[in-house]
Design an enzyme around this catalytic site. Structure first.
Site, PDB file in Angstrom:
ATOM      1  CG  ASN A  57      -2.195  -0.841   0.939  1.00  0.00           C
ATOM      2  OD1 ASN A  57      -3.055  -0.457   0.151  1.00  0.00           O
ATOM      3  ND2 ASN A  57      -2.265  -2.014   1.568  1.00  0.00           N
ATOM      4  CG  MET A  77       0.634  -5.131  11.054  1.00  0.00           C
ATOM      5  SD  MET A  77      -1.016  -4.691  10.381  1.00  0.00           S
ATOM      6  CE  MET A  77      -1.833  -6.271  10.555  1.00  0.00           C
ATOM      7  CG  ASN A 133      -5.505   1.781   9.452  1.00  0.00           C
ATOM      8  OD1 ASN A 133      -4.443   1.364   8.977  1.00  0.00           O
ATOM      9  ND2 ASN A 133      -6.380   0.966  10.045  1.00  0.00           N
ATOM     10  CG  HIS A 158      -9.130  -3.091   8.732  1.00  0.00           C
ATOM     11  ND1 HIS A 158      -8.142  -3.701   9.476  1.00  0.00           N
ATOM     12  CD2 HIS A 158     -10.225  -3.888   8.826  1.00  0.00           C
ATOM     13  CE1 HIS A 158      -8.621  -4.809  10.009  1.00  0.00           C
ATOM     14  NE2 HIS A 158      -9.884  -4.950   9.631  1.00  0.00           N
ATOM     15  CD  GLU A 169      -5.906  -3.871   1.667  1.00  0.00           C
ATOM     16  OE1 GLU A 169      -4.998  -3.200   2.212  1.00  0.00           O
ATOM     17  OE2 GLU A 169      -6.074  -5.068   1.913  1.00  0.00           O
TER      18      GLU A 169
HETATM   19  C1  GAR Z   1      -3.027  -4.745   4.158  1.00  0.00           C
HETATM   20  O1  GAR Z   1      -3.934  -5.735   3.735  1.00  0.00           O
HETATM   21  C2  GAR Z   1      -3.683  -3.792   5.146  1.00  0.00           C
HETATM   22  O2  GAR Z   1      -5.013  -3.497   4.840  1.00  0.00           O
HETATM   23  C3  GAR Z   1      -3.582  -4.593   6.419  1.00  0.00           C
HETATM   24  O3  GAR Z   1      -2.283  -5.128   6.372  1.00  0.00           O
HETATM   25  C4  GAR Z   1      -1.921  -5.366   5.015  1.00  0.00           C
HETATM   26  C5  GAR Z   1      -0.594  -4.700   4.768  1.00  0.00           C
HETATM   27  O4  GAR Z   1      -0.121  -4.994   3.465  1.00  0.00           O
HETATM   28  N1  GAR Z   1      -3.793  -3.752   7.587  1.00  0.00           N
HETATM   29  C6  GAR Z   1      -4.461  -4.136   8.650  1.00  0.00           C
HETATM   30  O5  GAR Z   1      -4.923  -5.267   8.795  1.00  0.00           O
HETATM   31  C7  GAR Z   1      -4.654  -3.063   9.718  1.00  0.00           C
HETATM   32  N2  GAR Z   1      -5.459  -3.540  10.768  1.00  0.00           N
HETATM   33  P1  GAR Z   1       0.988  -4.063   2.805  1.00  0.00           P
HETATM   34  O6  GAR Z   1       2.137  -3.974   3.832  1.00  0.00           O
HETATM   35  O7  GAR Z   1       1.421  -4.815   1.581  1.00  0.00           O
HETATM   36  O8  GAR Z   1       0.398  -2.734   2.503  1.00  0.00           O
END
Ligand code: GAR
Length: 194
Positions: free
Chosen positions: A13, A89, A106, A108, A173
């Site tokens: 992201n 996280m 954020n 999610h 996302e």
């Molecule tokens: C993503 O799916 C994000 O939405 C989730 O962690 C992943 C990170 O992926 N976040 C959560 O669950 C927050 N509670 P990335 O490091 O490749 O962006």
């Protein structure tokens, strides 16, 4: 809009945001720093490859408030106006949330308020929902909680596994985060011009 991004892992992201800022899809913005609480976060290399300053601020046995204060100081030093959590996280301390009140967002991987917390895609899959998705929201002091900016639905297909569903949500996302930041950047420009 001067953006700082917090990550803990892969950083896909974060990379999508940086690329959209560079291409101008998110207007009048820059990403000034990417901060990780984990030294081995894969996203650090992705940020560096894109020419963005990176910083590791580990917890090292400190309280949440102490750890967050160091991160907040680094963000403030760089004049950050908007803090984007992108796979960060850890729950932020109330002190951090107050310092950047209304300026933290954020992403999610569920349709909040459904399925906050870890493994949201698996939570939705196991619950047998027909539709799940992803949410970009302002951050308050609770976990994966606060006013929604944008949401995108993703259907669960007949042959989906948790992995295929997770992959399709992740693709959405990236675009949803870009769309949300585009909206905030345009609102910020309108406010500055007024
Ligand atoms: C993503 O799916 C994000 O939405 C989730 O962690 C992943 C990170 O992926 N976040 C959560 O669950 C927050 N509670 P990335 O490091 O490749 O962006």
């Amino acid at each position: 809009m001067k953006i700082g991004i917090l990550i803990s892992g892969r950083g896909s992201n974060m990379a999508a945001i940086v690329d959209a800022v560079k291409s101008g899809e998110i207007p009048n913005s820059s990403v000034a720093v990417v901060i990780s609480d984990k030294a081995d976060a894969g996203g650090l290399a992705k940020a560096a490859e894109r020419g963005v300053e990176t910083l590791v601020v580990e917890r090292r046995g400190r309280t949440r408030a102490e750890h967050d204060a160091e991160i907040a100081d680094e963000l403030e030093k760089r004049g950050i106006e908007l803090v984007c959590l992108a796979g960060y996280m850890r729950l932020l301390s109330p002190e951090f949330v107050r310092r950047f009140a209304g300026r933290i967002v954020n992403i999610h991987p569920s349709l909040l308020p459904a399925f906050p917390g870890l493994d949201a895609q698996k939570q939705a899959f196991d619950a047998g929902v027909a539709v799940t998705g992803c949410t970009v929201h302002y951050v308050d002091e609770l976990l994966d909680h606060g006013p929604v900016i944008l949401q995108k639905e993703v259907e669960r297909l007949k042959d989906d596994t948790v992995e295929t569903l997770t992959q399709r949500i992740l693709a959405e996302e990236h675009q949803l985060y870009i769309n949300a930041l585009k909206k905030l950047a345009m609102d910020a420009r309108a406010t500055k011009q007024a």
